[in-house]
Design a protein around this motif. Sequence first.
Motif, PDB file in Angstrom:
ATOM      1  N   GLY A  68      35.570  43.090  51.557  1.00  0.00           N
ATOM      2  CA  GLY A  68      35.453  41.874  50.771  1.00  0.00           C
ATOM      3  C   GLY A  68      34.510  40.849  51.336  1.00  0.00           C
ATOM      4  N   LEU A  69      34.593  40.583  52.643  1.00  0.00           N
ATOM      5  CA  LEU A  69      33.845  39.452  53.191  1.00  0.00           C
ATOM      6  C   LEU A  69      32.535  39.856  53.856  1.00  0.00           C
ATOM      7  CD1 LEU A  69      36.613  37.161  54.631  1.00  0.00           C
ATOM      8  CD2 LEU A  69      34.977  36.628  52.888  1.00  0.00           C
ATOM      9  N   ILE A 108      39.127  43.956  64.155  1.00  0.00           N
ATOM     10  CA  ILE A 108      38.406  43.818  62.884  1.00  0.00           C
ATOM     11  C   ILE A 108      38.012  42.364  62.662  1.00  0.00           C
ATOM     12  CG2 ILE A 108      38.739  43.884  60.390  1.00  0.00           C
ATOM     13  CD1 ILE A 108      40.191  46.455  60.711  1.00  0.00           C
ATOM     14  N   GLN A 167      45.651  38.890  57.935  1.00  0.00           N
ATOM     15  CA  GLN A 167      45.432  39.317  56.558  1.00  0.00           C
ATOM     16  C   GLN A 167      45.452  38.127  55.613  1.00  0.00           C
ATOM     17  OE1 GLN A 167      47.594  40.552  58.684  1.00  0.00           O
ATOM     18  NE2 GLN A 167      47.734  42.773  58.565  1.00  0.00           N
ATOM     19  N   ALA A 170      42.382  36.171  56.000  1.00  0.00           N
ATOM     20  CA  ALA A 170      41.214  36.807  55.384  1.00  0.00           C
ATOM     21  C   ALA A 170      41.198  36.562  53.881  1.00  0.00           C
ATOM     22  CB  ALA A 170      41.221  38.297  55.680  1.00  0.00           C
ATOM     23  N   VAL A 204      44.781  43.295  47.009  1.00  0.00           N
ATOM     24  CA  VAL A 204      43.655  42.735  47.767  1.00  0.00           C
ATOM     25  C   VAL A 204      42.340  43.349  47.288  1.00  0.00           C
ATOM     26  CG1 VAL A 204      42.617  42.566  50.047  1.00  0.00           C
ATOM     27  CG2 VAL A 204      45.022  42.184  49.772  1.00  0.00           C
ATOM     28  N   PHE A 205      42.353  44.665  47.059  1.00  0.00           N
ATOM     29  CA  PHE A 205      41.164  45.335  46.528  1.00  0.00           C
ATOM     30  C   PHE A 205      40.710  44.659  45.247  1.00  0.00           C
ATOM     31  CE2 PHE A 205      39.875  49.717  47.889  1.00  0.00           C
ATOM     32  CZ  PHE A 205      40.397  49.634  49.149  1.00  0.00           C
ATOM     33  N   LEU A 246      34.952  39.074  44.139  1.00  0.00           N
ATOM     34  CA  LEU A 246      34.165  38.292  45.093  1.00  0.00           C
ATOM     35  C   LEU A 246      32.807  38.945  45.356  1.00  0.00           C
ATOM     36  CD1 LEU A 246      34.011  35.962  47.029  1.00  0.00           C
ATOM     37  CD2 LEU A 246      35.062  37.378  48.746  1.00  0.00           C
ATOM     38  N   ALA A 299      43.749  44.192  56.257  1.00  0.00           N
ATOM     39  CA  ALA A 299      42.675  43.414  56.875  1.00  0.00           C
ATOM     40  C   ALA A 299      41.324  44.006  56.516  1.00  0.00           C
ATOM     41  CB  ALA A 299      42.857  43.373  58.385  1.00  0.00           C
ATOM     42  N   GLU A 300      41.233  45.331  56.505  1.00  0.00           N
ATOM     43  CA  GLU A 300      39.942  45.958  56.215  1.00  0.00           C
ATOM     44  C   GLU A 300      39.537  45.725  54.760  1.00  0.00           C
ATOM     45  OE1 GLU A 300      38.129  47.906  58.451  1.00  0.00           O
ATOM     46  OE2 GLU A 300      36.531  48.187  57.000  1.00  0.00           O
ATOM     47  N   ALA A 301      40.516  45.822  53.844  1.00  0.00           N
ATOM     48  CA  ALA A 301      40.187  45.612  52.441  1.00  0.00           C
ATOM     49  C   ALA A 301      39.686  44.200  52.226  1.00  0.00           C
ATOM     50  CB  ALA A 301      41.411  45.880  51.567  1.00  0.00           C
ATOM     51  N   ALA A 302      40.293  43.230  52.938  1.00  0.00           N
ATOM     52  CA  ALA A 302      39.868  41.850  52.742  1.00  0.00           C
ATOM     53  C   ALA A 302      38.583  41.558  53.497  1.00  0.00           C
ATOM     54  CB  ALA A 302      40.967  40.898  53.198  1.00  0.00           C
ATOM     55  N   ILE A 303      38.471  42.057  54.725  1.00  0.00           N
ATOM     56  CA  ILE A 303      37.339  41.666  55.561  1.00  0.00           C
ATOM     57  C   ILE A 303      36.198  42.664  55.444  1.00  0.00           C
ATOM     58  CG2 ILE A 303      36.614  41.416  57.936  1.00  0.00           C
ATOM     59  CD1 ILE A 303      39.233  40.061  58.479  1.00  0.00           C
ATOM     60  N   LEU A 360      43.625  45.482  64.516  1.00  0.00           N
ATOM     61  CA  LEU A 360      43.679  44.356  63.583  1.00  0.00           C
ATOM     62  C   LEU A 360      42.896  43.167  64.135  1.00  0.00           C
ATOM     63  CD1 LEU A 360      44.895  43.588  60.971  1.00  0.00           C
ATOM     64  CD2 LEU A 360      46.952  42.906  62.129  1.00  0.00           C
ATOM     65  N   PHE A 371      39.261  41.134  45.755  1.00  0.00           N
ATOM     66  CA  PHE A 371      37.988  41.016  46.444  1.00  0.00           C
ATOM     67  C   PHE A 371      36.838  41.705  45.723  1.00  0.00           C
ATOM     68  CE2 PHE A 371      40.452  39.257  49.744  1.00  0.00           C
ATOM     69  CZ  PHE A 371      39.583  38.510  50.485  1.00  0.00           C
TER      70      PHE A 371
END
Lengths: 90, 237, 110, 109
Positions: C67-68, D71, B138, B141, A65-66, A72, C60-64, D68, A69
């Motif tokens: 990332g976002l 977030i 996840q 996201a 995921v890192f 991005l 979730a944190e890595a994506a949101i 979760l 993104f």
Amino acid sequence: MSYLHTSCAFIILCAIAAGMIRILQGPTAADRMMAAQLFGTCGVAILLLLAKGLDTIVLLDIAMVFALFAALASITFVRRAWHEQTGASR
Amino acid sequence: MRRYSTHNKRKRLNPVLLLVLLLTASLTILLGRAILTTDYQTERLGDDVAQFQKLSGVESPVTAVLLNFRGYDTLLEVMVLLMAVVGVWSLTQAPFPGKPIEPGPVQLAVVRLLTPLMVLFAFYLVWKGSSLAGGAFQGGAVLGGACVLMLVSELPWIKNIPSRHLRIGLLAGPFVFLGTAILCLILEGTFLAYPQGWAGSLLLLIETACAVSIGLTLACLFAGGRPKDDLSRGRKR
Amino acid sequence: MMPYSILTAFDIVLISTLLWLAWKMLRSEDLFKAVVLFISFGLLMALAWVRMRAPDVALAEAAIGAGLTGPLFLSALRRMERLHKDERRVNIDEERKSETIFHTQQKETP
Amino acid sequence: MITNLLYSFGGLMLFSMGLFALIACSHPLRKILAINVMATGVFLILIATAYRQIGTGEIDPVPQAMVLTGIVVSVSVTALALILACRVQETSNHSLIQRKKDDFTRTGT
């Protein structure tokens, strides 16, 4: 738990802490963004090392995921921030 | 240079700010004391979760808590995301791009290669949510990231997406979730009490739908407004 | 025993870097710099979740978070600045004057 | 034990830092950043309480599930707040910039 991998992860974390200096005093916006990208790359390395060192396979997904993104963030930077910042002496 | 000039001024603190600083510091001390004195050994919900894990139909405890034991919360939370989109859409039209710039060849290649990978990875995460880390949020996201990647490259077809499709996608998650809940109410007599043996597959269905709508929600939030054709289309029909 | 102490050192460095990042982010005079610091803050938070053995939250944190939210802030920043494109220099000066409250200036009573 | 105390106090520091910046800073974007930092601090404290039980058994999944959802909610709140701030700036004829001069953070000279 492997000593070698964990200490390598620790060293890379110290590299991240050193890379913060470039974010703080990078002369242009691109320097700051590239430093943030360095954070992402180092994060991938740390996650892979910890996945090996702590024997948790799940961390590989987080590293993925890192990596996904990171692209991005830099593309958004190029599209939305950079062309306005050229010439600005940030 | 700027740093040094501001550095000199730092000593003179505004009295109002000093008051705020004092209040914040005292709040911090109180909260720190609360952290130190809390007894964490007595109150545990993890045991209950571990006890009823088999009934939930999934192996991952976090997914079990999210969608089964506290499904009510998650249902409302998906609604909250929908409300955020409603708020954004009612505030403004999508403003971007101000002046469209042609994406360069490297960027086009990146988008072309990366977007399918992200979508694939998103659904992999959703599928894996039943056993290990991962799940609707996840996956959603990552899906949202894929959509944002396309949005930010301003691909020409992205402006022409009819807003009705967007609305259907946004509503899919809450709708499937609510439908399942009502189905459970009819079959089992309780809201969101999944029938025995069906829990696993129902959860997967809900998770997939929720991931799609969470991804679209994040993309709509990023786009920053309702689509251009939205209101005119509504008036015609 | 040795890996345990290495992990504790890892935690200490991680947390102090996080606090440093947050502090610099909130007091930096340049908003763009603050946003970049926020992106790296999100990345390091994901590492912290990994250390707290919460891989779901880390995903979730890595994506949101990393990332976002960063792109969200970047485009909001541009949207705010797009209005004042010609007065950008002035804007930054204003920012510098009024935004740097952490290295605070004196209040001027009217 | 020392690990979760470390992370708890880190979260606490983040929370109070964000709170102070939320009150002290005037630019809306920075206020939103501060709210995000505050939220992260709260999440960190919550997750640290879940980690505390590592000695007695498995990690508590309930706070993790709460964080979760938190977030995801916080990113939607952030997006909505950013759009609101942009709209305020667009419709109010640069008044945010103008008004900043009369703020209590006004500079001497």
